[in-house]
Design an enzyme around this catalytic site. Structure first.
Site, short mmCIF file in Angstrom:
data_model
loop_
_atom_site.label_atom_id
_atom_site.label_comp_id
_atom_site.label_asym_id
_atom_site.label_seq_id
_atom_site.Cartn_x
_atom_site.Cartn_y
_atom_site.Cartn_z
N TYR A 1 -39.09 9.35 27.03
CA TYR A 1 -40.03 9.16 28.14
C TYR A 1 -40.32 10.48 28.87
CZ TYR A 1 -39.46 4.09 27.70
OH TYR A 1 -39.45 2.81 27.24
N LYS B 1 -29.10 4.32 17.52
CA LYS B 1 -29.77 4.15 16.22
C LYS B 1 -29.37 5.34 15.36
CE LYS B 1 -32.86 2.00 13.60
NZ LYS B 1 -32.60 0.68 13.00
N ASP C 1 -31.26 -2.42 16.85
CA ASP C 1 -31.92 -3.62 16.30
C ASP C 1 -30.95 -4.80 16.30
OD1 ASP C 1 -30.60 -1.93 14.54
OD2 ASP C 1 -31.90 -2.32 12.84
N ASP D 1 -34.78 0.25 28.27
CA ASP D 1 -35.98 -0.36 28.84
C ASP D 1 -36.22 -1.71 28.16
OD1 ASP D 1 -38.41 -0.81 30.02
OD2 ASP D 1 -39.44 0.90 29.15
N ASP E 1 -35.01 -5.77 29.54
CA ASP E 1 -36.01 -6.82 29.76
C ASP E 1 -35.66 -8.07 28.96
OD1 ASP E 1 -37.51 -5.39 31.56
OD2 ASP E 1 -39.42 -5.81 30.56
#
Ligand code: NAD
Length: 355
Positions: free
Chosen positions: A140, A190, A222, A246, A250
């Site tokens: 980001y 990851k 994942d 992020d 959620d």
């Protein structure tokens, strides 16, 4: 010493839910808590007034405060603005300027709201996890970034980047959070594809040597997404980078039920923090007395606990929220059969009555 709080109501439902949080602060102050507060602009309302989403006056007030309480920013009318002027840029800027690198997002299922989750009650009943998301680094903020023409076509690119020290400081926050709970920390990465997250895993393992009482595990992102909806109660504390966090936080919020119930804390190296509900400005219900103010009020609780060191007051606020749910009060987003449907202000009344 008086503790100074900066209020940033923002846009949409922000001012409505902030008004209920202020009633809670007023009550705590009347009861002897030595606090005072000021307010400032952020987001769309700041763009309207000053042309930028995070004005320098707001930054100065943030730096002077002991803690910052934020409502929400954004709205469809601002989506046409150039990217630098969008309200969400204000959010990135405040996080970066305050260096609040540790974002704590609890996902708690209250017994009364088990039915609000889209998952089966047996999967979510009793859920109480925290996701620790790194907030000021990663893809980001990484450079270079942009969209440019290469070989006659547009190419979009961003940079996933973490330094060792950035990973180390979020690791310490996560291990300390786990120490105060069930002492289980799952680090999400990851590493099978991304070198950046291989370093993440290596540093997590190094830091774990300083926390022998905490059990560290690792999971690929994942799989973590899958496990969060398959069996969320296997987790206690999860720690991950900005982008994975992020998305996962959620998902966790939906596992917990309503987005209107979940607070968050973003804390710097000295314990100073930015506290906000996880939801956005909900333009679809703004100005209609429909917004659930409980995530905002629980954010006050987190602020009292993590930045102002007022644990007893924090416990009172959390208990008051539990009590109003037990009493049956429900805003539309958490309405359950037999519940007493109320608006934003009436939910504030109920919390005040219990406090
Ligand atoms: P949102 O969280 O604002 O709303 C999603 C849905 O949840 C909507 O149906 C809304 O009515 C409902 N909802 C949210 N909070 C609620 C509450 N307290 N009580 C009852 N219902 C609630 O997300 P969105 O619609 O994707 O975004 C709206 C705007 O908010 C956009 O401009 C977005 O950029 C911005 N946004 C801001 C933040 C923030 O300030 N931290 C976070 C996310 C989105």
């Amino acid at each position: 010493m008086t503790q100074n709080i900066l209020l940033l109501p923002g846009d949409g439902i922000g001012p409505e839910i902030m008004a209920q949080a202020v009633r809670v602060l007023e009550k705590l102050k009347t009861d002897g808590l030595d606090i005072r507060w000021d307010d400032a602009l952020i987001g769309g309302c700041a763009v309207d007034a000053t042309g930028v989403p995070f004005p320098p006056e707001t930054l100065a007030k943030c730096m002077a405060a002991d803690a910052v309480l934020l409502g929400a920013v954004g709205g469809p009318q601002y989506d046409v603005l150039p990217r630098e002027q969008r309200p969400e840029r204000g959010l990135l800027a405040i996080r970066k300027e305050m260096q609040v690198f540790a974002n704590l997002r609890p996902a708690v299922v209250y017994p009364e709201l088990v039915e609000a989750s889209t998952l089966k009650p047996e999967v979510v009943a009793g859920l109480d996890i925290i996701i620790v998301r790194e907030l000021v680094g990663d893809i980001y903020f990484g450079e270079p970034r942009g969209i440019e023409i290469r070989n006659g076509e547009r190419v979009g690119f961003n940079t996933m980047i973490y330094s060792e020290s950035e990973i180390r400081r979020i690791a310490h926050s996560a291990f300390k959070t786990a120490q105060k709970r069930n002492k289980k920390l799952c680090s999400v990465d990851k590493m099978n594809v991304l070198e950046c997250t291989q370093l993440w895993r290596d540093v997590m393992i190094e830091v774990s040597a300083e926390y022998p009482d905490v059990e560290l595990s690792h999971m690929l992102v994942d799989n973590a997404a899958m496990q969060l909806v398959r069996n969320p109660k296997q987790f206690d504390v999860m720690v991950t980078g900005n982008m994975f966090g992020d998305i996962l936080s959620d998902a966790a919020s939906m596992v917990a039920g309503s987005i209107g119930m979940l607070p968050s804390a973003s804390i710097d190296a000295n314990g100073k923090g930015l506290y906000e509900p996880i939801h956005g400005s909900a333009p679809d219900i703004a100005g209609k007395n429909l917004a659930n103010p409980l995530a905002m009020i629980l954010s006050v609780g987190m602020m009292l606990r993590h930045s102002l060191n007022q644990v007893a007051a924090a416990d009172c606020v959390d208990a008051a929220v539990k009590k109003v749910l037990a009493q049956g009060y429900r805003t539309g987003d958490i309405m359950t059969a037999g519940g007493l449907k109320v608006g934003t202000v009436e939910m504030g009344d109920a919390v005040l009555a219990v406090l």
